[in-house]
Design a protein around this motif. Structure first.
Motif, short mmCIF file in Angstrom:
data_model
loop_
_atom_site.label_atom_id
_atom_site.label_comp_id
_atom_site.label_asym_id
_atom_site.label_seq_id
_atom_site.Cartn_x
_atom_site.Cartn_y
_atom_site.Cartn_z
N TYR A 140 7.59 -10.07 4.55
CA TYR A 140 6.28 -10.37 5.12
C TYR A 140 6.06 -11.85 4.84
N GLU A 158 3.92 10.09 2.23
CA GLU A 158 2.86 10.65 1.37
C GLU A 158 2.00 11.65 2.12
N SER A 212 3.36 2.61 -6.63
CA SER A 212 2.59 1.98 -5.57
C SER A 212 3.03 0.52 -5.43
N GLY A 213 3.26 0.11 -4.18
CA GLY A 213 3.63 -1.28 -3.93
C GLY A 213 5.11 -1.58 -4.10
N SER A 214 5.94 -0.54 -4.32
CA SER A 214 7.37 -0.79 -4.57
C SER A 214 8.15 -1.05 -3.28
N GLY A 215 7.56 -0.71 -2.11
CA GLY A 215 8.24 -1.00 -0.85
C GLY A 215 8.65 0.22 -0.05
N LYS A 216 8.17 1.40 -0.43
CA LYS A 216 8.58 2.64 0.25
C LYS A 216 8.12 2.66 1.71
N SER A 217 6.83 2.38 1.92
CA SER A 217 6.32 2.40 3.29
C SER A 217 6.94 1.30 4.13
N THR A 218 7.24 0.19 3.50
CA THR A 218 7.90 -0.91 4.21
C THR A 218 9.25 -0.44 4.78
N1 ATP Z 1 1.57 -6.22 6.25
C1 ATP Z 1 1.84 -6.74 5.04
N2 ATP Z 1 1.76 -8.07 4.81
C2 ATP Z 1 2.04 -8.61 3.61
N3 ATP Z 1 2.41 -7.89 2.54
C3 ATP Z 1 2.50 -6.56 2.68
C4 ATP Z 1 2.21 -5.91 3.93
N4 ATP Z 1 2.40 -4.58 3.79
C5 ATP Z 1 2.77 -4.40 2.49
N5 ATP Z 1 2.83 -5.57 1.82
C6 ATP Z 1 3.25 -5.77 0.42
O1 ATP Z 1 4.58 -5.32 0.30
C7 ATP Z 1 4.78 -4.61 -0.91
C8 ATP Z 1 5.31 -3.22 -0.62
O2 ATP Z 1 4.29 -2.48 0.06
P1 ATP Z 1 4.53 -0.98 0.57
O3 ATP Z 1 3.33 -0.58 1.34
O4 ATP Z 1 5.85 -0.90 1.24
O5 ATP Z 1 4.60 -0.21 -0.84
P2 ATP Z 1 4.61 1.35 -1.13
O6 ATP Z 1 5.69 1.57 -2.13
O7 ATP Z 1 4.69 2.10 0.13
O8 ATP Z 1 3.19 1.50 -1.82
P3 ATP Z 1 2.14 2.76 -1.78
O9 ATP Z 1 2.79 3.87 -2.57
O10 ATP Z 1 0.96 2.18 -2.48
O11 ATP Z 1 1.89 3.10 -0.35
C9 ATP Z 1 3.46 -4.64 -1.65
O12 ATP Z 1 3.49 -5.69 -2.59
C10 ATP Z 1 2.44 -4.92 -0.55
O13 ATP Z 1 1.34 -5.63 -1.06
#
Ligand code: ATP
Length: 334
Positions: free
Chosen positions: A12, A159, A37-43
């Motif tokens: 990003y 989730e 949370s925030g580890s990058g799973k949804s990414t």
């Molecule tokens: N659109 C975006 N622009 C900038 N940073 C982002 C964006 N989406 C996510 N991030 C950042 O990327 C990192 C990974 O986010 P992600 O949503 O993949 O985590 P996650 O493991 O799915 O978290 P959660 O369990 O809270 O959903 C986080 O630090 C988040 O702040």
């Protein structure tokens, strides 16, 4: 369908949200991305569906590179945490949505909507209702039915149960597993809940700081964590602080290592190593007790059979065996 992610990276702006992701997910597998949370799973999930552009690597669906295809051409089903249902449409229209886009006949759509509603145990009465007239659990069933309707061979669930109460989560979790077996689908599941990951998955990838920490079966991840992060994240665990270790006869132990032991590997009865302590807290779980024991230099949590009934401040001896102690040097398994 099988899915292979090879050297995948997603940025990003300047921020590397996922990097060096290598995953091999076999056909009909239940594969889980587990991490805080925030580890990058949804990414990673959004990269697979095409909602995130990848900055590096490949995504191979049954050996075909799909990372240049738009989301609608990837034929991947997806269910999100917040359901993402259309609030003003009926349940029926929500489920039929993807089928209408495919220009299926009205009759074929009706048959398919009824079939998937049955699969997720939504009654025909519910199909006529508006989304807001359903409970949270029913709405999640609609979201699952909608994603199943176009018959995807790969289903991504991000989730999907996190908005539900504990009992409903367990119920729907069992249903998901049954559906997967019946429909012979590949499922990629995202959760930060370790018990969900351990109970549902064929394989788990533990994600931390945008990287894969460990991939393995639930048993392997729990019993033989490769890194200190995985040991701490999956299941309860006691760190044997250096103050505790210094009390032990530990000629074979390394000074710069960290040592851990799981609560179920501590005993009040017998073991090679003994530590004296006093009962600090006591919790009753029906099938067992969980005690926190104050020992020199720290505390230890122990899970014990209900025959071991102690009161607060009682003096006790904890026993364990060296073979159950997990050793990490510099964060990785020693
Ligand atoms: N659109 C975006 N622009 C900038 N940073 C982002 C964006 N989406 C996510 N991030 C950042 O990327 C990192 C990974 O986010 P992600 O949503 O993949 O985590 P996650 O493991 O799915 O978290 P959660 O369990 O809270 O959903 C986080 O630090 C988040 O702040």
């Amino acid at each position: 369908m099988k899915l292979k992610l090879s050297d995948l990276g997603v940025n990003y702006g300047n921020f590397e949200a996922a990097r060096d992701i290598n995953l091999n997910i076999e056909a009909n597998e239940f594969f889980t991305l587990l991490g805080p949370s925030g580890s990058g799973k949804s990414t990673i999930m959004r990269a697979i569906t095409g909602f995130n552009t990848i900055s590096q690597g490949q995504i191979l669906l049954d050996n075909h590179e799909i990372s240049q295809l738009p989301p609608e051409k990837r034929a991947i089903g997806m269910v999100f945490q917040n359901y993402a249902l259309f609030p003003t449409m009926s349940v029926y229209d929500n489920i039929a949505y993807g089928l209408k886009l495919q220009k299926m006949s009205t009759q074929a759509i009706a048959a398919r909507v009824e079939a998937v509603a049955r699969m997720v145990q939504l009654s025909s009465d519910n199909l006529k209702k508006g989304i807001s007239e359903l409970s949270g659990g029913q709405q999640q069933r609609v979201a699952i039915a909608r994603s199943l309707a176009p018959n995807p061979s790969l289903l991504l669930l991000d989730e999907p149960l996190s908005n539900l109460d504990a009992r409903l989560r367990v119920e729907l979790r069992k249903e998901l597993k049954r559906l997967q077996r019946e429909l012979k689908m590949t499922i990629i599941y995202v959760t930060h809940d370790q018990s969900e990951a351990l109970t549902l998955s064929d394989h788990i990838a533990v994600i931390h700081d945008g990287r894969v920490e460990q991939i393995g079966t639930p048993k392997a991840i729990y019993q033989t964590p490769k890194t200190e992060f995985v040991a701490n994240f999956i299941g309860e665990i006691n760190l044997l602080s250096s103050a505790i270790v210094s009390h032990l006869d530990t000629s074979s132990w390394q000074e710069d290592a960290h040592y851990y032991i799981r609560p179920e590997h501590l005993s009040f009865e017998a073991g090679e190593i003994a530590i004296n302590g006093t009962v600090l807290t006591k919790e009753y779980y029906g099938v067992n007790y969980s005690y926190t024991i104050a020992i020199p230099g720290g505390t230890m949590d122990i899970l014990a059979d209900t025959q071991f009934e102690y009161q607060l401040d009682d003096m006790v001896t904890l026993f364990f065996n060296r073979a159950h102690v997990l050793e990490f040097v510099g964060g990785t398994h020693g």
